[in-house]
Design a protein around this motif. Structure first.
Motif, PDB file in Angstrom:
ATOM      1  N   TYR A  29     -53.849  55.053   0.935  1.00 19.17           N
ATOM      2  CA  TYR A  29     -54.920  54.752   1.879  1.00 19.17           C
ATOM      3  C   TYR A  29     -55.264  56.058   2.590  1.00 19.17           C
ATOM      4  O   TYR A  29     -54.391  56.865   2.855  1.00 19.17           O
ATOM      5  CB  TYR A  29     -54.485  53.742   2.957  1.00 19.17           C
ATOM      6  CG  TYR A  29     -53.939  52.447   2.461  1.00 19.17           C
ATOM      7  CD1 TYR A  29     -54.277  51.952   1.219  1.00 19.17           C
ATOM      8  CD2 TYR A  29     -53.093  51.705   3.269  1.00 19.17           C
ATOM      9  CE1 TYR A  29     -53.770  50.754   0.778  1.00 19.17           C
ATOM     10  CE2 TYR A  29     -52.585  50.504   2.843  1.00 19.17           C
ATOM     11  CZ  TYR A  29     -52.915  50.032   1.596  1.00 19.17           C
ATOM     12  OH  TYR A  29     -52.410  48.850   1.172  1.00 19.17           O
ATOM     13  N   THR A  80     -61.952  39.893   5.996  1.00 17.79           N
ATOM     14  CA  THR A  80     -62.463  41.258   5.815  1.00 17.79           C
ATOM     15  C   THR A  80     -63.674  41.526   6.701  1.00 17.79           C
ATOM     16  O   THR A  80     -63.762  42.562   7.365  1.00 17.79           O
ATOM     17  CB  THR A  80     -62.839  41.478   4.342  1.00 17.79           C
ATOM     18  OG1 THR A  80     -61.763  41.036   3.535  1.00 17.79           O
ATOM     19  CG2 THR A  80     -63.102  42.923   4.072  1.00 17.79           C
ATOM     20  N   ILE A  84     -63.647  44.311   9.818  1.00 17.07           N
ATOM     21  CA  ILE A  84     -64.434  45.543   9.817  1.00 17.07           C
ATOM     22  C   ILE A  84     -65.325  45.596  11.057  1.00 17.07           C
ATOM     23  O   ILE A  84     -65.514  46.653  11.670  1.00 17.07           O
ATOM     24  CB  ILE A  84     -65.243  45.721   8.503  1.00 17.07           C
ATOM     25  CG1 ILE A  84     -65.852  47.107   8.419  1.00 17.07           C
ATOM     26  CG2 ILE A  84     -66.306  44.697   8.328  1.00 17.07           C
ATOM     27  CD1 ILE A  84     -64.865  48.193   8.195  1.00 17.07           C
ATOM     28  N   CYS A 120     -59.822  54.054   5.150  1.00 19.28           N
ATOM     29  CA  CYS A 120     -59.260  52.816   4.587  1.00 19.28           C
ATOM     30  C   CYS A 120     -57.904  52.492   5.177  1.00 19.28           C
ATOM     31  O   CYS A 120     -57.455  51.361   5.083  1.00 19.28           O
ATOM     32  CB  CYS A 120     -59.164  52.831   3.077  1.00 19.28           C
ATOM     33  SG  CYS A 120     -59.521  54.333   2.266  1.00 19.28           S
ATOM     34  N   LEU A 123     -58.217  49.554   7.830  1.00 21.13           N
ATOM     35  CA  LEU A 123     -58.464  48.234   7.237  1.00 21.13           C
ATOM     36  C   LEU A 123     -57.302  47.820   6.336  1.00 21.13           C
ATOM     37  O   LEU A 123     -56.911  46.644   6.309  1.00 21.13           O
ATOM     38  CB  LEU A 123     -59.776  48.261   6.447  1.00 21.13           C
ATOM     39  CG  LEU A 123     -60.295  46.902   6.011  1.00 21.13           C
ATOM     40  CD1 LEU A 123     -60.649  46.063   7.214  1.00 21.13           C
ATOM     41  CD2 LEU A 123     -61.502  47.040   5.114  1.00 21.13           C
ATOM     42  N   GLN A 127     -55.162  44.431   6.839  1.00 21.22           N
ATOM     43  CA  GLN A 127     -55.146  43.422   5.772  1.00 21.22           C
ATOM     44  C   GLN A 127     -53.717  43.089   5.354  1.00 21.22           C
ATOM     45  O   GLN A 127     -53.382  41.936   5.122  1.00 21.22           O
ATOM     46  CB  GLN A 127     -55.908  43.943   4.548  1.00 21.22           C
ATOM     47  CG  GLN A 127     -57.414  43.925   4.695  1.00 21.22           C
ATOM     48  CD  GLN A 127     -57.998  42.589   4.319  1.00 21.22           C
ATOM     49  OE1 GLN A 127     -57.305  41.742   3.795  1.00 21.22           O
ATOM     50  NE2 GLN A 127     -59.264  42.390   4.607  1.00 21.22           N
TER      51      GLN A 127
ATOM     52  N   VAL B  87     -68.344  42.045  -0.754  1.00 26.65           N
ATOM     53  CA  VAL B  87     -66.921  42.226  -1.052  1.00 26.65           C
ATOM     54  C   VAL B  87     -66.188  40.895  -0.984  1.00 26.65           C
ATOM     55  O   VAL B  87     -65.336  40.591  -1.831  1.00 26.65           O
ATOM     56  CB  VAL B  87     -66.292  43.255  -0.081  1.00 26.65           C
ATOM     57  CG1 VAL B  87     -64.788  43.271  -0.223  1.00 26.65           C
ATOM     58  CG2 VAL B  87     -66.845  44.631  -0.363  1.00 26.65           C
ATOM     59  N   VAL B 107     -54.971  45.004  -2.149  1.00 29.20           N
ATOM     60  CA  VAL B 107     -55.802  45.216  -0.961  1.00 29.20           C
ATOM     61  C   VAL B 107     -56.987  46.132  -1.267  1.00 29.20           C
ATOM     62  O   VAL B 107     -57.922  46.217  -0.489  1.00 29.20           O
ATOM     63  CB  VAL B 107     -54.914  45.752   0.171  1.00 29.20           C
ATOM     64  CG1 VAL B 107     -54.703  47.226   0.063  1.00 29.20           C
ATOM     65  CG2 VAL B 107     -55.477  45.399   1.528  1.00 29.20           C
ATOM     66  N   PHE B 108     -56.994  46.789  -2.444  1.00 33.27           N
ATOM     67  CA  PHE B 108     -58.086  47.705  -2.745  1.00 33.27           C
ATOM     68  C   PHE B 108     -59.425  46.983  -2.925  1.00 33.27           C
ATOM     69  O   PHE B 108     -60.474  47.609  -2.806  1.00 33.27           O
ATOM     70  CB  PHE B 108     -57.769  48.556  -3.974  1.00 33.27           C
ATOM     71  CG  PHE B 108     -56.831  49.682  -3.645  1.00 33.27           C
ATOM     72  CD1 PHE B 108     -57.288  50.789  -2.965  1.00 33.27           C
ATOM     73  CD2 PHE B 108     -55.492  49.602  -3.959  1.00 33.27           C
ATOM     74  CE1 PHE B 108     -56.438  51.809  -2.627  1.00 33.27           C
ATOM     75  CE2 PHE B 108     -54.625  50.621  -3.625  1.00 33.27           C
ATOM     76  CZ  PHE B 108     -55.098  51.727  -2.960  1.00 33.27           C
ATOM     77  N   SER B 110     -60.453  44.530  -0.880  1.00 33.12           N
ATOM     78  CA  SER B 110     -60.962  44.486   0.501  1.00 33.12           C
ATOM     79  C   SER B 110     -61.421  45.860   0.945  1.00 33.12           C
ATOM     80  O   SER B 110     -62.378  45.997   1.699  1.00 33.12           O
ATOM     81  CB  SER B 110     -59.882  43.997   1.456  1.00 33.12           C
ATOM     82  OG  SER B 110     -59.411  42.746   1.058  1.00 33.12           O
ATOM     83  N   LEU B 111     -60.728  46.890   0.453  1.00 32.22           N
ATOM     84  CA  LEU B 111     -61.046  48.246   0.903  1.00 32.22           C
ATOM     85  C   LEU B 111     -62.375  48.749   0.343  1.00 32.22           C
ATOM     86  O   LEU B 111     -62.839  49.809   0.734  1.00 32.22           O
ATOM     87  CB  LEU B 111     -59.927  49.216   0.528  1.00 32.22           C
ATOM     88  CG  LEU B 111     -58.630  49.015   1.292  1.00 32.22           C
ATOM     89  CD1 LEU B 111     -57.628  50.081   0.941  1.00 32.22           C
ATOM     90  CD2 LEU B 111     -58.877  49.019   2.780  1.00 32.22           C
ATOM     91  N   VAL B 113     -65.017  47.621   1.207  1.00 34.53           N
ATOM     92  CA  VAL B 113     -65.909  47.604   2.379  1.00 34.53           C
ATOM     93  C   VAL B 113     -66.068  49.001   2.950  1.00 34.53           C
ATOM     94  O   VAL B 113     -67.155  49.404   3.352  1.00 34.53           O
ATOM     95  CB  VAL B 113     -65.337  46.674   3.472  1.00 34.53           C
ATOM     96  CG1 VAL B 113     -66.216  46.697   4.697  1.00 34.53           C
ATOM     97  CG2 VAL B 113     -65.201  45.270   2.955  1.00 34.53           C
TER      98      VAL B 113
END
Lengths: 196, 256
Positions: A29, A80, A84, A120, A123, A127, B87, B107-108, B110-111, B113
């Motif tokens: 990330y 999500t 955000i 990232c 988030l 998550q 997404v 989780v990628f 969701s990422l 976004v």
């Protein structure tokens, strides 16, 4: 579990998230700021501190939103979108707050704040926390963000020296930085399994 | 007719440019997180590329349709909301129909976004251009990104496991395992490449190879520029000499 056990478990979890499951080098990330803002030590410290601040705050705010608002309302699938928006407004708010109360801090951190919305790592951590309890999600937030700070500062000190090094022309800049990151990732791999 | 051909070549440019000359990953260095995170197997990379293209095309077309309605002050939040909607759609669809892909990408999805390419195309292209151009631009970027991450995954899977597996993630395909570095009990794979460090190495080497070409191109351009300047100087000098000769001739005539 007694109180000391809880504290030890928390500290171990923080270290595990910080070093063994490091945010940039094993979980991937936040590669963009890791490669983009690491050319100078000063700016990497600024970015790292801002990320620690925002990740911890975002995790603190998003945990109750998910568990006490979205899940009881049966809207778990909206996580999500909600996250955000929360992160974007949180970053804006923190920016305004720092600007009002500490203009000097704003001067050094301010320019990194808008970049963090699209980091990232924030988030990603929030998550991941969906599946964790409160203590572990705080450990995840703290460990992950500290891991980012440590790695980006180390990386920038190496990159400052790499600039002076006479690398082949086509390797200069990003390619050699990526190889450096690979060596750092190998070093981190050596810690695998240290904390069960 | 002439304007038609110009428009057509413009469309072609919009589609082809992001695939090769302005590749979002290799040239512009955007969207690096999933490019390193999901490239352990070719199938995961292809799946990610397809989901990414879907999100990019959907959000670009919608942004382009709404470009005259969205007020300028709330542009970015509106774009993020549109992207997050797509997404979420992709996430739910993949969870329902391709659960192996969903758990593999984790989780990628969701990422997506906060993927810089998706927001970047909305900000830099879709909000200023028509629907067809935005669609082509988004498709081009999607395909360019798909090819880029698939090539990284190809190198990593072959070197890391010695085989290429199909049908493990896309379960509707028959399962095929192609042994490439593994045969007759000989195993030439290097497990490091399946680990995170391998991702950085592969990406770094690819960037260095691209660096050779960009350097060569820059040198050629610089040489062409130098030559053009020299030619211009020569032409100028010749013109000056001609002028001088003329004035001298005129002076000579006057003397006579």
């Amino acid at each position: 579990m007694s109180a000391t056990n809880v504290v030890t478990a928390f500290i171990l979890a923080v270290f595990s998230y910080m070093l063994i499951n490091n945010v940039v080098l094993t979980r991937f990330y936040g590669i963009c700021p890791y490669l983009g803002v690491s050319t100078k030590v000063k700016s990497s410290v600024g970015m790292g501190v801002a990320v620690v601040f925002v990740i911890c705050l975002a995790a603190l705010v998003c945990y109750p939103i998910y568990h006490f608002v979205l899940i009881p309302a049966g809207l778990g699938f909206l996580d999500t979108i909600v996250y955000i928006l929360v992160i974007a407004s949180l970053v804006q708010l923190v920016g305004l707050f720092i600007k009002k109360y500490s203009p000097s801090l704003y001067k050094s951190l301010g320019i990194y704040l808008p970049l963090i919305t699209t980091n990232c790592a924030v988030l990603g951590v929030v998550q991941e926390n969906n599946a964790l309890d409160f203590g572990m999600s705080m450990a995840n937030a703290l460990g992950t963000s500290l891991g980012f700070l440590v790695m980006i500062v180390l990386f920038s000190t190496i990159r400052e020296r790499l600039n002076a090094y006479d690398a082949p022309k086509n390797w200069k800049g990003l390619p050699i930085a990526l190889i450096t990151a690979a060596i750092m990732a190998m070093a981190i791999m050596g810690l695998t399994g240290m904390i069960a | 007719m002439a304007t038609n051909t110009i428009a057509r070549s413009q469309h072609k440019e919009n589609f082809l440019n992001p695939i090769w000359k302005a590749n979002p990953l290799f040239i512009l260095l955007l969207g690096t997180c999933p490019a390193l995170g999901v490239t352990t197997t070719v199938e995961n990379a292809i799946g990610m590329g397809i989901l990414f293209t879907f999100v990019l095309v959907g959000s670009s077309v919608l942004v382009s349709l709404l470009r005259k309605i969205i007020p300028e002050e709330i542009e970015t939040p509106a774009f993020i909301l549109i992207i997050a909607t797509f997404v979420t759609i992709v996430k739910m669809l993949s969870e329902a129909f391709l659960p192996e892909l969903y758990s593999g990408l984790g989780v990628f999805i969701s990422l997506l976004v906060v993927n810089c390419i998706v927001l970047g195309r909305a900000e830099a292209f879709a909000k200023k251009n028509g629907v067809l151009d935005s669609l082509l631009d988004a498709l081009g970027n999607g395909v360019g990104y798909l090819l880029a991450i698939t090539s990284i995954a190809l190198i990593r899977e072959i070197l890391g496991t010695g085989t290429i597996t199909f049908g493990a993630v896309f379960t509707f395909l028959p399962k095929i395992v192609l042994p490439i570095l593994k045969f007759d009990g000989v195993d030439l794979s290097i497990p490091l490449f399946a680990k995170p460090a391998g991702a950085f190495i592969v990406f770094g080497v690819i960037e260095a190879i691209i660096g050779v070409f960009t350097l060569r191109k820059a040198e050629k351009e610089a040489a062409a520029k130098r030559e053009a300047i020299l030619a211009a100087q020569k032409a100028k000098a010749a013109a000056l000499a001609a002028e001088k000769a003329k004035t001298a001739e005129a002076a000579g005539k006057e003397d006579k």
